[in-house]
Write a protein that holds these residues in place. Structure first.
Motif, PDB file in Angstrom:
ATOM      1  N   LEU A   1      -0.226   4.811   6.274  1.00 29.84           N
ATOM      2  CA  LEU A   1       0.905   4.982   5.302  1.00 29.84           C
ATOM      3  C   LEU A   1       1.194   6.861   5.163  1.00 29.84           C
ATOM      4  O   LEU A   1       0.698   7.096   5.263  1.00 29.84           O
ATOM      5  CB  LEU A   1       0.065   5.041   3.768  1.00 29.84           C
ATOM      6  CG  LEU A   1       1.120   5.061   2.333  1.00 29.84           C
ATOM      7  CD1 LEU A   1       1.912   4.907   2.580  1.00 29.84           C
ATOM      8  CD2 LEU A   1       0.001   4.883   1.411  1.00 29.84           C
TER       9      LEU A   1
ATOM     10  N   SER B   1       2.522   1.392  -2.267  1.00 23.83           N
ATOM     11  CA  SER B   1       2.607   1.322  -1.050  1.00 23.83           C
ATOM     12  C   SER B   1       0.845   0.697  -0.337  1.00 23.83           C
ATOM     13  O   SER B   1       1.123   0.156   1.222  1.00 23.83           O
ATOM     14  CB  SER B   1       3.030   2.221  -0.078  1.00 23.83           C
ATOM     15  OG  SER B   1       4.995   1.888  -0.654  1.00 23.83           O
TER      16      SER B   1
ATOM     17  N   VAL C   1       3.688   1.657   6.815  1.00 22.94           N
ATOM     18  CA  VAL C   1       4.181   2.161   6.007  1.00 22.94           C
ATOM     19  C   VAL C   1       4.898   3.480   5.399  1.00 22.94           C
ATOM     20  O   VAL C   1       4.216   4.033   5.748  1.00 22.94           O
ATOM     21  CB  VAL C   1       3.858   1.886   3.881  1.00 22.94           C
ATOM     22  CG1 VAL C   1       4.697   2.411   3.350  1.00 22.94           C
ATOM     23  CG2 VAL C   1       3.677   0.118   4.088  1.00 22.94           C
TER      24      VAL C   1
ATOM     25  N   THR D   1       0.217  -1.986   2.656  1.00 25.95           N
ATOM     26  CA  THR D   1      -0.419  -1.071   3.551  1.00 25.95           C
ATOM     27  C   THR D   1      -1.669  -2.252   4.316  1.00 25.95           C
ATOM     28  O   THR D   1      -2.736  -2.748   3.698  1.00 25.95           O
ATOM     29  CB  THR D   1      -0.975   0.317   4.093  1.00 25.95           C
ATOM     30  OG1 THR D   1      -0.023   0.338   3.332  1.00 25.95           O
ATOM     31  CG2 THR D   1      -0.962   0.167   5.263  1.00 25.95           C
TER      32      THR D   1
END
Length: 333
Positions: free
Chosen positions: A240, A230, A218, A234
């Motif tokens: 991330l 997020s 992400v 993920t």
């Protein structure tokens, strides 16, 4: 020469057009560039509000991105000559003069030939976002063919080039947008799946589109709740990567349980920390992007081109958010 000068911190109105001394070549490997256009980036507005990165303080000339024509070369310059058209990311953080000005002096090692197919405005819009997206996807995220990437704010400066760079590498791209216009824009860029986050968030949709697995990486350019949310979008053992400071109050338990790698991308680090090899590596990225642009498989979207005298307006527009593509200041506008 004429330049947009920051002498005090505050609202966009603190930016003033002034006459300041024209820079001169001091080292044999330097070139002098007549700046034809300068990209405007969110970091410019943050510096205007919070202060420069260096100890030198104000006054300062902002603008990291520039494109222009070489007008003079130092005695040891080997890669350029007067008349060459160049683009680069250099200066604008305090101390070293930025590109909201008529001329700049920079070392030849941090400069690259401008894509022949781009005008100066589109070239000036590219360096910071192209290098940022490249370093995030392939440096921090280690993305390869067949993997899945979620790009937040896909219609924005970094987002719209990240989509294209990832697609060129065979990566499946999911992206978030806020309206129909942006959805059509990112679809044209090649995004495989577009998520309108105003219609119920993005986590559930990402999980549906990945059969419950999540995205291998992400890319966050929004921060705040988007970064926190997020984590759940993920994939286990995924990446991330954020361009921002996540801040305090982040609940890290799920990130740990997923064995996520949390990465940061700040393409300005080599300039801030004086890392010459890292800067040379970034120029190589820019050179590769120039080839992709000239071959027609990568484009930089410019939302609006304003004259340097309207830098105040440009900063207001950046701070309003929601822009498609990039804003540029031009001596030719």
């Amino acid at each position: 020469m004429r330049a947009v000068v920051l002498r005090e911190l505050g609202e966009p109105e603190v930016l003033k057009v002034e006459d300041i001394p024209e820079p001169a070549i001091e080292n044999p490997t330097e070139i002098k560039v007549r700046i034809m256009a300068a990209g405007v980036n969110p970091v410019d507005t943050k510096i205007r509000q919070r202060g420069v990165f260096t100890d030198s303080g104000l006054p300062a000339v902002l603008g990291c991105d520039g494109a222009g024509i070489v007008v003079e070369c130092g005695d040891s310059v080997t890669h350029f000559r007067p008349g060459d058209e160049v683009w680069y990311c250099n200066g604008g953080l305090g101390g070293l003069q930025g590109n909201y000005a008529e001329y700049a002096v920079l070392d030849e090692t941090v400069c690259c030939r401008k894509p022949a197919s781009l005008d100066f405005a589109h070239a000036a819009a590219g360096p910071l976002v192209l290098i940022t997206a490249w370093e995030a996807i392939f440096g921090r995220g280690r993305m390869t063919d067949g993997m899945t990437l979620l790009v937040h704010a896909g219609a924005g400066g970094v987002g719209h080039v990240a989509i294209q760079l990832a697609k060129q590498a065979g990566i499946r791209v999911l992206t978030t947008v806020s309206n129909q216009e942006k959805q059509e824009f990112v679809t044209e860029l090649g995004a495989d799946e577009v998520i309108n986050y105003t219609q119920g968030g993005f986590i559930d949709e990402v999980m549906r589109l990945t059969d419950g697995r999540g995205a291998d990486m992400v890319l966050d350019s929004v921060g705040g709740a988007v970064f926190s949310d997020s984590i759940a979008a993920t994939a286990h053992y995924g990446d991330l990567v954020t361009l921002l400071d996540p801040g305090t109050g982040i609940e890290w338990k799920e990130a740990r349980n997923r064995n996520l790698r949390i990465g940061f991308t700040l393409m300005l680090t080599p300039m801030l920390r004086h890392l010459p090899q890292a800067r040379i590596n970034q120029v190589a990225i820019l050179s590769d992007c120039a080839e992709m642009i000239d071959s027609g498989c990568l484009k930089v979207a410019v939302n609006q081109v304003l004259p340097f005298e309207r830098a105040t307006e440009a900063h207001r527009l950046i701070e309003q958010g929601g822009m498609i593509g990039k804003l540029v200041l031009s001596s030719e506008a």
